[in-house]
Every structure is written in structure tokens, then in C-alpha cells.
Scaffold this motif. Structure first.
Motif, PDB file in Angstrom:
ATOM      1  N   ILE A 183      -5.982  -0.984   0.126  1.00  0.00           N
ATOM      2  CA  ILE A 183      -4.605  -0.662  -0.193  1.00  0.00           C
ATOM      3  C   ILE A 183      -4.904   0.980  -0.965  1.00  0.00           C
ATOM      4  CG2 ILE A 183      -3.040  -0.692  -2.122  1.00  0.00           C
ATOM      5  CD1 ILE A 183      -3.377  -3.858  -1.628  1.00  0.00           C
ATOM      6  N   HIS A 184      -5.883   0.954  -1.325  1.00  0.00           N
ATOM      7  CA  HIS A 184      -6.128   2.436  -1.997  1.00  0.00           C
ATOM      8  C   HIS A 184      -6.414   3.614  -1.064  1.00  0.00           C
ATOM      9  CE1 HIS A 184      -7.709   5.738  -4.828  1.00  0.00           C
ATOM     10  NE2 HIS A 184      -8.932   5.704  -3.887  1.00  0.00           N
ATOM     11  N   ALA A 201       0.714  -1.100  -0.064  1.00  0.00           N
ATOM     12  CA  ALA A 201      -0.232   0.003   0.026  1.00  0.00           C
ATOM     13  C   ALA A 201       0.950   1.255  -0.073  1.00  0.00           C
ATOM     14  CB  ALA A 201      -0.863  -0.131   1.194  1.00  0.00           C
TER      15      ALA A 201
END
Length: 179
Positions: A58-59, A38
Motif C-alpha cells: 500500500i505504501h 492504496a
């Protein structure tokens, strides 16, 4: 699944490397299958790297729009005076534009960290100092460029936290699952 990994100096934030000779990657540390970083941490930086198998997570961690604070301990060459610290706090203007004002404080005494391999070059005639810098954006090599812009080249850069997650208790190359 979310994993906190203490990335050692000289390791790439990817699982493969096609360069010759190949450089150390995340593949050499027994991380769980199917997880991805990430965000990134330069090969010459150390510390916390979060990895997950959930694309949405992760975003949210990596995207600067979510403004998760990233905390770095930075060893700089020189003895920063208050003017240099204020110039950092104001958010230096870099070639790609002004930076958002970071949190900056001097760490005195220096933090108790693991030894770096290879060690940082020590020069008896040039002082150094440790700073804590907290960013809410993430540009390529931003901390290094910011400290250089105010006359304090970075000697060592360790990310110690991203939002609520930190590297405390993890030795370089080790990892743990976190919630």
C-alpha cells in the motif's frame, strides 16, 4: 493480496461513513475482508482504486516518492487549444505550489466508457473535450485544480491506471484480484 476495484461515482474510498444520511462506501461491494485502499479517489471521481492487505505494498503504491504514474481520462468543459495543453504540460502553479509537469494529450475520439450515474450535464452551446493526464504526484483534487487553473473545468474524472495496473474490463462496482 492486491485487488483492482472500479470505484463508481459517488462512493467514498473508505469502508464506513458516519455522516447523516450515510453515503455509499466500499463496504457495499463485497470486497475481501482485511484490505485497505492504496491511496484515495474523491467521491465525485471514478475508476481504478487498488486495495491490499499488505501495508508495505500500500505504501509503495500510494507514496508519491515512488512515482508510480497515475493515468486519468478527464472530460473538460471547453475546447482546449495548444496553449492550454502546453500550460497543463508545464505543470500549473496551484495555491499549494507548482505541480510536476504531467503527461497530457487530447483523446480524440473520446474514450468508450461506461455511462455515469448521474450523467454529466450536457450543454449544447458549450463544447467539451477529453484529455489523458498522467501524474507522478498526488495532491488533493490535483487534476481538477490543474484543469481549472488553465481555464478548463473538469466535468468527469476517471482514473484508468496506476503503474502497471488498469481498470480495463471492470464495470463500475466490480473488482478482481491482480498480481
Amino acid at each position: 493480496m492486491l485487488v483492482a476495484f472500479n470505484k463508481p461515482y459517488g462512493v467514498l474510498c473508505q469502508f464506513t461513513d458516519r455522516s447523516v444520511p450515510p453515503r455509499p462506501t466500499l463496504a457495499g461491494f463485497g470486497l475481501p475482508a482485511g484490505i485497505y485502499p492504496a491511496g484515495r479517489l474523491d467521491h465525485d471521481s471514478e475508476g481504478l482504486l487498488l486495495l491490499s492487505d499488505e501495508g508495505g505494498l500500500i505504501h509503495r503504491i500510494a507514496d508519491p516518492r515512488h512515482k508510480l504514474p497515475k493515468t486519468y481520462w478527464v472530460q473538460v468543459e471547453g475546447d482546449p487549444d495548444e496553449a492550454a495543453l502546453e500550460a497543463l504540460r508545464a505543470g500549473p502553479v496551484l495555491r499549494d505550489g507548482p505541480t510536476r509537469p504531467p503527461g497530457v494529450r487530447r483523446l480524440d475520439p473520446p474514450p468508450a466508457l461506461w455511462p455515469r450515474d448521474p450523467p454529466v450535464r450536457h450543454r449544447k452551446t458549450v463544447p467539451d473535450a477529453w484529455l489523458e493526464i498522467v501524474l507522478r504526484e498526488g495532491r488533493n483534487r490535483q487534476v481538477r485544480r490543474m484543469t481549472a487553473a488553465v481555464g478548463l473545468p473538469t466535468l468527469r474524472l476517471v482514473r484508468v491506471a496506476i503503474g502497471p495496473w488498469n481498470v480495463h474490463g471492470l464495470q463500475p462496482g466490480s473488482w478482481r484480484a491482480v498480481s
